[in-house]
Design an enzyme around this catalytic site. Structure first.
Site, short mmCIF file in Angstrom:
data_model
loop_
_atom_site.label_atom_id
_atom_site.label_comp_id
_atom_site.label_asym_id
_atom_site.label_seq_id
_atom_site.Cartn_x
_atom_site.Cartn_y
_atom_site.Cartn_z
N SER A 193 30.43 -97.07 67.93
CA SER A 193 29.63 -97.62 67.12
C SER A 193 29.62 -99.21 66.78
O SER A 193 29.36 -99.82 67.71
CB SER A 193 29.60 -96.75 65.72
OG SER A 193 28.37 -96.94 64.83
N ASP A 210 22.91 -89.20 68.77
CA ASP A 210 23.52 -90.26 67.95
C ASP A 210 22.49 -90.81 66.68
O ASP A 210 23.02 -91.06 65.87
CB ASP A 210 23.57 -91.46 68.84
CG ASP A 210 25.01 -91.78 69.13
OD1 ASP A 210 25.98 -91.65 68.31
OD2 ASP A 210 25.28 -92.20 70.38
N HIS A 227 26.28 -88.83 65.78
CA HIS A 227 26.99 -90.07 65.75
C HIS A 227 28.60 -89.71 65.17
O HIS A 227 28.73 -89.08 64.18
CB HIS A 227 26.30 -91.05 64.80
CG HIS A 227 26.54 -92.18 65.03
ND1 HIS A 227 26.66 -93.16 66.14
CD2 HIS A 227 27.01 -93.28 64.18
CE1 HIS A 227 27.11 -94.18 66.09
NE2 HIS A 227 27.40 -94.35 64.81
#
Length: 554
Positions: free
Chosen positions: A211, A336, A454
């Site tokens: 991320s 995600d 995610h």
């Protein structure tokens, strides 16, 4: 029988007295001693927690070298994370004195030397996060033990400033910004200078992150300040080209934060901000969690990197020549975008409620921002597979696809393409992680069609199915083993297929002609090599959309 018992006792005694350990390690700041644990017969590990890699940072300043210490520093406890808001943005935790790192060093019969090194950069939207990660019953998410043991290499995790204190910028020399990125860079440089004393190879450092940590990895390979320090890099669900990676209007954000803490917005702003209580500054930079299709959560991520003429001398897409010799893996999770779009369009998580097609268009309009022609073009593409009567599920999945493509997938493909095009000796690899989220299905919070959300990859990379086996199925242990094998083989050799750990499929390089990638899943076999990941959508966002006229008056 008694003789056998004596032999076993003697063997255990020998193993104990000959425990392989680095003991006291000399670093540039002074001597450190960690904790030595036994992993099995003739296998031990030294764990160092809380080694300072820089001094306590000055407010809105680059990190400075640590002055050092006398005696032996007992490095056995994690240090507090950098000052940050809590997850619900109601208060702060952490401290400004937070530039510390942790090291895991495995040993066999003898003390290790020349091991590859993997350095972890955590995610958290540049707003939250810590070197040890989330903690559940003393089981820290970013505990490097499983990777270090299974891959027989050194793992390092580090702290860096986040939120206002890490990323506030006035867009000029008063408060240039990127302090959190400078912290990461200082830690990478410290590892390069000191890791040999811990049994590591300073010429074989891989940085990896997820991320905002994945974007950080990307930034660290692109800055000219890391030339010669990084050999390889892995970006999981985040690259420098992501729409949230670089802030375009730092001055406006700095003025908004200044007003919240009663500072002027004129020439005295920077001086006032530097003297303001750090807790107030941190709270002033907290992110709104309210969102809608017209104002998606993505737009609330306002503190990140800036093009400062120093750490980032230019637009990221113009800096890939700096990564020409870096081996690079980048990839995404197949859903995600769900973590964002599930908040923007909450109906997608309901099995019973329809998601209005109007909400799909509103979300697309907020991403395209060019008026009706761009919106129509995007909607035509995303609804092209619907048929005349789209099911409830296909509309909901389309919302997730739109978020995934725009926020993560397309920028990651662009970064892979630029890396492959600029590389000299650097190799390029692409992946998509598709293991379904464990909360998906009947009577669960997520719908049954849910793929990998995610951050779902983190538990497998860090070996949680092995550390907490009761929480996982055997297939999850297979998956974790595959990921640790690919990641650590790559760190060792620059080729995820080539190393001591066997892998289920040969992962081909990504090239600008073949666009091959690996799909990573618990049931994967050699058939999981794919090609041209969502090429129509990548082409639209990267080639068609930029040429569409902007008609903002509609």
């Amino acid at each position: 029988m008694m003789a056998l018992g004596i032999l076993v006792a003697f063997a255990v005694f020998l193993e104990t007295v000959s425990a392989t350990s680095l003991g006291v390690v000399y670093t540039e700041g002074g001597m450190v001693q960690g904790e030595n644990i036994r992993l099995g017969l003739q296998r031990h590990m030294d764990i160092f927690r809380g080694i300072p890699f820089a001094d306590m940072p000055g407010r809105f300043e680059k990190p400075k070298p640590h002055p050092g210490w006398d005696g032996i520093l007992k490095a056995t406890e994690y240090r507090k994370r950098c000052l940050q808001v809590n997850l619900i943005m109601t208060e702060t935790r952490g401290t400004e004195d937070c530039l510390y790192l942790n090291i895991w060093v495995p040993h066999g019969k003898t003390v290790s030397t020349g091991l590859p090194v993997m350095v972890w950069l955590y995610g958290g939207g540049f707003l939250v996060g810590g070197s040890m990660g989330a903690n559940f019953l003393d089981n820290y998410l970013y505990d490097g033990q499983e990777i270090a043991d299974r891959g027989n290499l050194i793992v390092v995790t580090l702290g860096y400033r986040v939120g206002t204190l890490g990323f506030l910028s006035t867009g000029d020399s008063d408060l240039p910004g990127n302090y959190g990125l400078w912290d990461q860079q200082a830690a990478i440089a410290w590892v390069h200078r000191n890791i040999r004393s811990f049994g590591g190879d300073p010429g074989n450092i891989t940085i990896f992150g997820e991320s905002a940590g994945g974007a950080s990895v990307s930034f660290q390979t692109l800055t000219p300040h890391n030339k010669g320090l990084i050999r390889r890099a892995i970006s999981q669900s985040g690259v420098a080209l992501c729409p949230w990676g670089v802030i375009r209007n730092p001055r406006k954000i700095a003025e908004e934060i200044a007003l919240k803490v009663n500072c002027p917005t004129d020439a005295k702003m920077a001086a006032c901000l530097k003297m303001t209580d750090p807790v107030l500054l941190t709270m002033a930079g907290s992110m709104s969690l309210e969102s809608s299709p017209d104002h998606p959560l993505l737009e609330n991520l306002v503190l990140s990197a800036v093009i400062d003429g120093d750490f980032l001398p230019d637009e990221p897409y113009n800096l890939f020549h700096n990564a020409a010799e870096v081996d690079y893996i980048a990839g995404i999770n197949d859903m995600d975008g769900h973590v964002f779009t599930g908040l923007d369009v909450p109906s997608i998580n309901s099995q019973l409620v329809d998601t209005p097609i109007e909400d799909v268009k509103r979300l697309l309009a907020s991403y395209t921002k060019k008026g009706q022609a761009a919106l129509d073009s995007a909607f035509d593409l995303y609804s092209s597979t619907w048929g005349s009567k789209p099911s409830r599920e296909i509309i909901k999945r389309t919302v997730v696809d739109i978020g995934t493509d725009y926020i993560f997938l397309v920028p990651t493909q662009a970064a892979l393409y630029l890396h492959a095009a600029s590389a000299t000796t650097g190799r390029t690899y692409s992946y998509m992680f598709s293991e379904p989220n464990r909360l998906g299905g009947l009577a669960k919070p997520y719908p049954s069609w849910m793929g990998a959300d995610h951050a779902d990859d983190l538990q497998y990379v860090f070996g949680k199915p092995f550390t907490t086996p009761l929480g996982y199925w055997p297939s999850h242990r297979d998956l974790s083993g595959y990921m640790i094998a690919y990641w650590t083989n790559f760190a060792r050799t620059g080729d995820p297929n080539n190393g001591p750990l066997s892998v289920p499929a040969t992962w081909p390089k990504f090239t600008s002609g073949g666009h091959q990638y690996l799909e990573i899943h618990s049931d994967m076999d050699k058939g999981y090599v794919r090609q041209k990941l969502r090429m129509r959508y990548v082409h639209f966002w990267s080639s068609v959309y930029p040429t569409l006229p902007a008609n903002l008056s509609e």
